[in-house]
Design an enzyme around this catalytic site. Structure first.
Site, PDB file in Angstrom:
ATOM      1  N   PRO A 181       0.967  -1.025  -0.071  1.00 58.77           N
ATOM      2  CA  PRO A 181      -0.245   0.239   0.475  1.00 58.77           C
ATOM      3  C   PRO A 181       1.083   1.163   0.177  1.00 58.77           C
ATOM      4  CG  PRO A 181       0.187  -1.309   1.821  1.00 58.77           C
ATOM      5  CD  PRO A 181       0.565  -2.251   0.804  1.00 58.77           C
ATOM      6  N   MET A 182       0.807   1.661  -0.571  1.00 56.53           N
ATOM      7  CA  MET A 182       1.964   3.509  -1.436  1.00 56.53           C
ATOM      8  C   MET A 182       0.326   4.208  -1.207  1.00 56.53           C
ATOM      9  SD  MET A 182       4.563   1.825  -3.446  1.00 56.53           S
ATOM     10  CE  MET A 182       3.568   0.832  -4.697  1.00 56.53           C
ATOM     11  N   VAL A 183       0.852   5.501  -0.205  1.00 58.13           N
ATOM     12  CA  VAL A 183      -0.373   6.893  -0.770  1.00 58.13           C
ATOM     13  C   VAL A 183       0.153   7.222  -1.744  1.00 58.13           C
ATOM     14  CG1 VAL A 183      -0.707   9.187   0.279  1.00 58.13           C
ATOM     15  CG2 VAL A 183      -0.383   6.759   2.183  1.00 58.13           C
ATOM     16  N   GLN A 190      -6.731  -1.073   1.958  1.00 58.78           N
ATOM     17  CA  GLN A 190      -5.966  -1.299   3.837  1.00 58.78           C
ATOM     18  C   GLN A 190      -6.491   0.324   4.047  1.00 58.78           C
ATOM     19  OE1 GLN A 190      -2.387   0.961   4.337  1.00 58.78           O
ATOM     20  NE2 GLN A 190      -1.198  -1.363   5.381  1.00 58.78           N
ATOM     21  N   CYS A 197       2.359   2.842  10.326  1.00 63.02           N
ATOM     22  CA  CYS A 197       2.714   4.393   9.639  1.00 63.02           C
ATOM     23  C   CYS A 197       2.934   4.919  10.762  1.00 63.02           C
ATOM     24  CB  CYS A 197       1.520   5.143   8.816  1.00 63.02           C
ATOM     25  SG  CYS A 197       1.999   6.022   8.088  1.00 63.02           S
ATOM     26  N   LYS A 210      -1.337  -4.787   9.252  1.00 64.86           N
ATOM     27  CA  LYS A 210       0.116  -3.845   8.641  1.00 64.86           C
ATOM     28  C   LYS A 210       0.488  -3.635  10.236  1.00 64.86           C
ATOM     29  CE  LYS A 210       2.994  -2.765   5.183  1.00 64.86           C
ATOM     30  NZ  LYS A 210       4.040  -1.713   5.749  1.00 64.86           N
ATOM     31  N   ASN A 254       8.521  -7.150   4.797  1.00 58.56           N
ATOM     32  CA  ASN A 254       8.222  -5.846   4.095  1.00 58.56           C
ATOM     33  C   ASN A 254       9.081  -4.970   4.637  1.00 58.56           C
ATOM     34  OD1 ASN A 254       6.723  -2.360   4.504  1.00 58.56           O
ATOM     35  ND2 ASN A 254       7.629  -3.722   2.985  1.00 58.56           N
ATOM     36  N   ALA A 259       7.147  -1.925  -1.979  1.00 57.86           N
ATOM     37  CA  ALA A 259       7.152  -0.583  -2.072  1.00 57.86           C
ATOM     38  C   ALA A 259       8.354  -0.446  -3.135  1.00 57.86           C
ATOM     39  CB  ALA A 259       6.916   0.105  -1.162  1.00 57.86           C
TER      40      ALA A 259
END
Length: 359
Positions: free
Chosen positions: A21-23, A75, A104, A145, A203, A227
């Site tokens: 997941p990447m903003v 997510q 995060c 996560k 990760n 990522a």
């Protein structure tokens, strides 16, 4: 929509190749590209659960999918069980699982009780997982996560608690909340993996297929999540050392057929071509301001042109929007505008900061 069997995917492969997941970046167009170039499973960007529940505008802006997008994990960032459960129920018909972001480390997330802040509240995470598991189909994946805690023993205790709550799998970013650029703790990954019955996804520092295979052999983790490596080379899981031009061509066709906004279209190309272009070419390409200028550069340099319809996708007929309403629909949009403002304020710094955020 019939949910894909996420646990079955883990059992079918030596390890799953996963796009993190990447903003702003792991949106629909990029997920399709990743799956066409070796990824087994993709995550959406982190979505604020409260705004997703409260606002139809947030749902339409933050989540789109299509048939080819499966298997897909959505997510969410949530700081209350109610928000996470309601968001999961809304998105379940359009996806194959939900994931709770407890990793995060950004200051704004920690301050508001999201992301890695939840690691200080293991009972809350446990309750979020248990409540979603009780409210959605057994075939629907629920995952979390997390990051390493200060002691492996505490990380294992948390992981086992979430296993007991009913997670389908766990993802572990093998750094603590305080660590950013230091090497990942591979021995800790191994210890946590050996303590669980559910699959563990590794990760951190996964930047090539060879690196993923080495980490799998050392830790036993059943998934390798990338990522920054995926941004630089969406075909990394095919064993390509740099982004092949066929992948660049696919990105042009997919993203433009699906109506991807220019900044996203261009920024992805900046990442993909980082190790392909010369320094002087990068200086020119990275400063381009229009779609036509980008397409002219690609045509003149590599013979790559946009071929409408060649992706087999259409923004008009293939894109699915989450149109399920919520009983908590309000005029408020929760954290939606807050997060949007934060994105706008930092947008110019995105290219400089992403390396640290997604390493």
């Amino acid at each position: 929509m019939v949910n894909a069997d996420i646990l079955g995917l883990f059992q079918e492969r030596d390890f799953l190749r996963i796009c993190a997941p990447m903003v702003r970046y792991s949106k629909l167009s990029f997920r399709i590209l990743a799956k066409r170039h070796g990824c087994d499973l993709c995550f959406t960007p982190m979505i604020m659960a409260d705004s997703f529940v409260q606002s139809a505008k947030a749902r339409s802006n933050e989540f789109t999918t299509c048939t080819e997008d499966s298997p897909l994990i959505v997510q969410f960032a949530a700081n209350s069980t109610l928000d996470f459960v309601n968001a999961a129920e809304i998105v379940a018909p359009f996806s194959d699982g939900v994931d709770l972001n407890c990793g995060c480390p950004q200051r704004w997330a920690m301050k508001e009780g999201y992301g890695a802040h939840l690691l200080t509240k293991p009972e809350t995470i446990h309750d979020m997982v248990r409540q979603v598991r009780n409210r959605v189909s057994d075939n629907y994946s629920v995952s979390v996560k997390i990051r390493l805690l200060e002691e492996d023993r505490k990380t294992i205790e948390l992981a086992r608690s979430l296993e007991a709550a009913g997670v389908t799998f766990l993802t572990l970013h093998a750094r603590t909340t305080q660590e950013r650029h230091s090497p990942i703790h591979e021995d800790s990954l191994h210890e946590v993996c050996q303590s669980l019955k559910v699959p563990l996804v590794a990760n951190g520092d996964v930047k090539s297929l060879k690196g993923a295979e080495r980490l799998h052999a050392k830790t036993g983790c059943k998934g390798m999540m990338a990522a920054r490596g995926m941004l630089a080379n969406p075909a990394m899981f095919l064993g390509c050392a740099t982004t092949p031009l066929t992948c660049v061509q696919d990105w042009v066709n997919i993203s433009l057929d699906l109506g991807t906004i220019f900044n996203c279209f261009h920024h992805h190309l900046v990442f993909m071509l980082e190790h392909v272009l010369s320094k002087e070419e990068r200086r020119i390409f990275n400063c381009l301001k229009t779609k036509s200028a980008v397409l002219d550069f690609l045509k003149d340099t590599y013979g790559i042109t946009y071929k409408p319809g060649e992706s087999g996708l259409s923004s008009a007929s293939d894109v699915i929007i989450c149109d399920k309403s919520s009983i908590r629909e309000e005029n408020s949009v929760g954290a939606f505008f807050t997060s949007t403002v934060q994105e706008d304020e930092s947008y110019d710094d995105t290219l400089d900061s992403l390396g640290g955020l997604y390493n």
